[in-house]
Structures are given as C-alpha cells and as structure tokens.
Write a protein that holds these residues in place. Structure first.
Motif, short mmCIF file in Angstrom:
data_model
loop_
_atom_site.label_atom_id
_atom_site.label_comp_id
_atom_site.label_asym_id
_atom_site.label_seq_id
_atom_site.Cartn_x
_atom_site.Cartn_y
_atom_site.Cartn_z
N VAL A 1 -7.31 -3.22 7.54
CA VAL A 1 -6.21 -2.79 6.68
C VAL A 1 -6.76 -2.18 5.40
O VAL A 1 -7.70 -2.71 4.79
CB VAL A 1 -5.27 -3.96 6.34
CG1 VAL A 1 -4.23 -3.53 5.30
CG2 VAL A 1 -4.58 -4.47 7.60
N ALA B 1 -5.46 -1.12 1.64
CA ALA B 1 -4.35 -1.38 0.72
C ALA B 1 -4.80 -1.07 -0.70
O ALA B 1 -5.92 -0.60 -0.93
CB ALA B 1 -3.89 -2.83 0.84
N LEU C 1 -3.17 -8.94 4.48
CA LEU C 1 -2.48 -8.18 5.52
C LEU C 1 -3.28 -8.13 6.82
O LEU C 1 -2.71 -8.16 7.91
CB LEU C 1 -2.18 -6.77 5.02
CG LEU C 1 -1.10 -6.70 3.94
CD1 LEU C 1 -1.07 -5.30 3.31
CD2 LEU C 1 0.28 -7.05 4.51
N CYS D 1 -1.93 -9.40 10.40
CA CYS D 1 -1.98 -8.59 11.62
C CYS D 1 -2.58 -9.39 12.78
O CYS D 1 -2.08 -9.33 13.91
CB CYS D 1 -2.81 -7.33 11.39
SG CYS D 1 -2.01 -6.09 10.34
N SER E 1 3.01 -6.60 13.87
CA SER E 1 2.41 -6.33 12.56
C SER E 1 2.50 -4.86 12.19
O SER E 1 2.59 -4.50 11.01
CB SER E 1 0.95 -6.79 12.53
OG SER E 1 0.13 -6.01 13.37
N ILE F 1 3.35 -3.16 8.65
CA ILE F 1 2.46 -2.21 7.98
C ILE F 1 3.19 -0.91 7.67
O ILE F 1 3.08 -0.36 6.56
CB ILE F 1 1.21 -1.92 8.85
CG1 ILE F 1 0.35 -3.17 9.00
CG2 ILE F 1 0.40 -0.77 8.28
CD1 ILE F 1 -0.24 -3.71 7.73
N ASN F 2 3.95 -0.41 8.61
CA ASN F 2 4.66 0.86 8.41
C ASN F 2 5.76 0.76 7.36
O ASN F 2 6.23 1.79 6.85
CB ASN F 2 5.25 1.35 9.73
CG ASN F 2 4.19 1.89 10.67
OD1 ASN F 2 3.13 2.35 10.24
ND2 ASN F 2 4.45 1.84 11.97
N VAL G 1 -0.24 1.51 2.52
CA VAL G 1 -0.98 0.60 3.40
C VAL G 1 -1.19 1.27 4.75
O VAL G 1 -0.26 1.83 5.33
CB VAL G 1 -0.23 -0.74 3.60
CG1 VAL G 1 -0.98 -1.63 4.59
CG2 VAL G 1 -0.06 -1.44 2.26
N GLU G 2 -2.43 1.24 5.23
CA GLU G 2 -2.78 1.82 6.53
C GLU G 2 -3.54 0.79 7.35
O GLU G 2 -4.13 -0.15 6.80
CB GLU G 2 -3.61 3.08 6.36
CG GLU G 2 -3.00 4.15 5.47
CD GLU G 2 -1.69 4.74 6.01
OE1 GLU G 2 -1.44 4.59 7.22
OE2 GLU G 2 -0.95 5.35 5.23
N ALA G 3 -3.54 0.98 8.68
CA ALA G 3 -4.19 -0.02 9.54
C ALA G 3 -4.86 0.65 10.73
O ALA G 3 -4.47 1.73 11.17
CB ALA G 3 -3.18 -1.05 10.02
N THR H 1 -2.90 4.09 12.25
CA THR H 1 -1.72 4.68 11.64
C THR H 1 -2.07 6.11 11.22
O THR H 1 -3.23 6.48 11.08
CB THR H 1 -1.27 3.87 10.42
OG1 THR H 1 -2.35 3.80 9.48
CG2 THR H 1 -0.86 2.46 10.83
#
Length: 326
Positions: free
Chosen positions: A266, A268, A277, A281, A289, A293-294, A299-301, A317
């Motif tokens: 993640v 952030a 986060l 997940c 999760s 996140i979306n 925030v990206e994963a 993402t």
C-alpha cells in the motif's frame, strides 16, 4: 517489535558539487533499518533516541514498556507515542469495521506471535479470547487507558514500525533535511527527490517459500512524499501439527487468514497509514480490501496472490500502475 541491537553504522558521504549523501543502517525493533538523506550532518544520535523512545512506549518485547504495563493493568501514565499509536489504531479499526483491531493481543499471544511460545489452540480457547478482542471496549481518559475488561491486551505491531519511520522522517525535517528515505523493517517513508531530480525507487519483494529464503524483487515503484509498506503471509508464520499459519490473524474469527492473497503493498500519505492499510488488506483479502482502498484519496495498492492454477498473479490499482518502474 523485539529487542534490537545497535550495529555498526555505515556512513557514506559524497559531497563534491551536490548535497552530501548520508546512509545509516543497523538493527532495531527486531529487524533492520536503512536511512538515506541528503545533508551535511550525521543524525545517528537523534535517530537512536527515537528508536529508544518508541521501545520504551509500545514495544511488546521490552518488559518495562508502557504497553506491557498497560497490558498487565499496572498504573502508568501514557506518553505521546502510545497515545498516537492508540488513536491511529482506533481510526484504522473504525475504517475497517474491526478487521484491524489493536486489542488483538490475546489472540496474537495464543498463536505464538509474541514474547510467549503460544498455547494449545482449541475452539474453546479461541472463543474465550475473542471475547477480549473489541477496540470499542478501550479508551483513554485523563492520560490513562481504561478497559471494560482487565483481560484486554493491546498490540500495536501492525503500525509501530511505520510510525517509527514517520517519526524519524519528522525528526530529519526538523533538522532541515528535505530529501530522505527512511526504511524501518520494510516500512518506508520517502520525502523529496535525489539531487538529480529523480524519485526514490523501492522494490516490492516476490513472495518466498520460507521465512529465510533469498529476497527477489517482484516489482519496482517510484515514490515521492509518500509511505509504502508491504504486508505478507509468507515470512512471518508458525507451524503447528505440520500446518503453516500466517501471522495475519482475523479478529472476527480468531484464526489466521486462509485466503489466496500472499502480499499487499500500500502507498499512502505516510508510512503509518500505509502500514495499517496493508495489514487490513491481508486480513480482509483482495476483493473486500480493494473496495476500501478505492474509496480512499491518495491511496494505491498492489496485490500478489495465487490463482486457481496455483500460479502467482498480481493486481495493481490504476494509480499504482503510473508509479511502476518498467
């Protein structure tokens, strides 16, 4: 976290026509740390003081720490580090509807992921310990932690190293350092750029077969003014009766997770939230999760999981894809 031992630091300086590059590394909190920044002074002493302060407050492997005194129901005054970790953990618990829960301490101990060796797991034991796990049954009042049940025990391990990275970063900024990368046990906070204007590049590990397997990079990503943390089920585990159990324990069931997700990375706004986060997940699994996140700004994963053919697959993402280094 665990006791840490100070190691010889490595100080590399190259101060010709560009800012001096300083690299400090050693052992802390049961893992490693590696800190790179551009500036003319060595801030090792201040950084060591931060590690010591965090240990005195929230390190479960330090018997005299505030969190251990709280867990033993001893009368103790909370410090700012404890209060910060508690408040962030409570926010993460609310955000995740309890899939992240700082009162998970009794379950962590029972499964053997703490200073004790673990218990003989039975459904009856899990049920009895689950009754102690509820973040809504603790609060801070007049500088003291108040529990509805004295058997409640806190565990901030899911955010404490990310918090430490942020704390060190804030310290460096207070000294005028604007370009740095702080890595405490894989919980990373990056600020600014390198002198040539390029971003910091971080590698994401490919899931390994065992805790001591060689580390192989799965994907590289560039970050700036962000925290990045990977949580995985493949290096931290216990084996019971020939079966491997992940350290990622679901507070809603009392058992380690059993899904196909191997790791979640993640990105952030800071390392503390990236840490929280990523842990969320791993407990919730990819599909649930990803919805969370979306829903969050900035925030990206990146997920690594095993498909039905027992093959590794990845999912990123859209924002994460723009940061990947090809």
């Amino acid at each position: 976290m665990r006791h840490y031992w100070f190691a010889l630091l490595l100080l590399l300086a190259s101060c010709a026509k560009q800012p001096c590059k300083t690299h400090l590394e050693g052992l802390a909190q049961g893992s490693y740390y590696a800190i790179t920044y551009y500036g003319d002074h060595n801030y090792q002493h201040g950084i060591d003081s931060i590690f010591q302060a965090v240990d005195r407050s929230v390190n479960l492997w330090v018997d005299s720490s505030i969190i251990n005194k709280v867990n033993r129901n001893e009368n103790t005054t909370l410090d700012n580090i404890f209060i910060d970790n508690f408040n962030i953990a409570q926010q993460a618990a609310e955000l995740s509807s309890g899939y992240f829960d700082p009162t998970i301490g009794p379950l962590v101990s029972a499964w053997g992921f703490s200073a004790k060796n673990g218990d003989s797991i039975t459904p009856q034991l899990i049920d009895s310990l689950k009754a102690l796990v509820d973040y809504r049954k603790v609060h801070i009042e007049n500088g003291q932690l108040v529990k509805e049940n004295p058997g409640i025990q806190l565990d901030f391990n899911a955010i404490a190293q990310g918090y430490t990275s942020d704390l060190i970063g804030a310290y460096l900024e207070s000294q005028g350092i604007t370009n740095y990368l702080v890595d405490v046990g894989g919980e990373i906070m990056a600020r600014g750029n390198k002198p040539d204007g390029s971003s910091w590049v971080v590698g994401i590990e490919k899931p390994s077969a065992n805790w001591d397997s060689d580390r192989v990079v799965q994907q590289r990503v560039q970050i700036k003014d962000q925290g990045i943390v990977t949580s995985g089920s493949y290096r931290k585990y216990v084996e019971r009766d020939g079966k491997r159990y992940s350290h990622c324990i679901d507070p809603t069931t009392g058992y380690p997770v059993q899904h196909q997700l191997l790791s979640a990375t993640v990105i952030a706004q800071n390392a503390t939230w990236a840490d929280a986060l990523a842990s969320i997940c791993m407990v919730m699994g990819m599909e649930r999760s990803l919805e969370l996140i979306n829903s969050l700004d900035g925030v990206e994963a990146y997920y690594i999981y095993v498909n039905e053919q027992d093959e590794l697959e990845t999912f990123a993402t859209e924002g994460f894809k723009t940061m990947e280094v090809r």
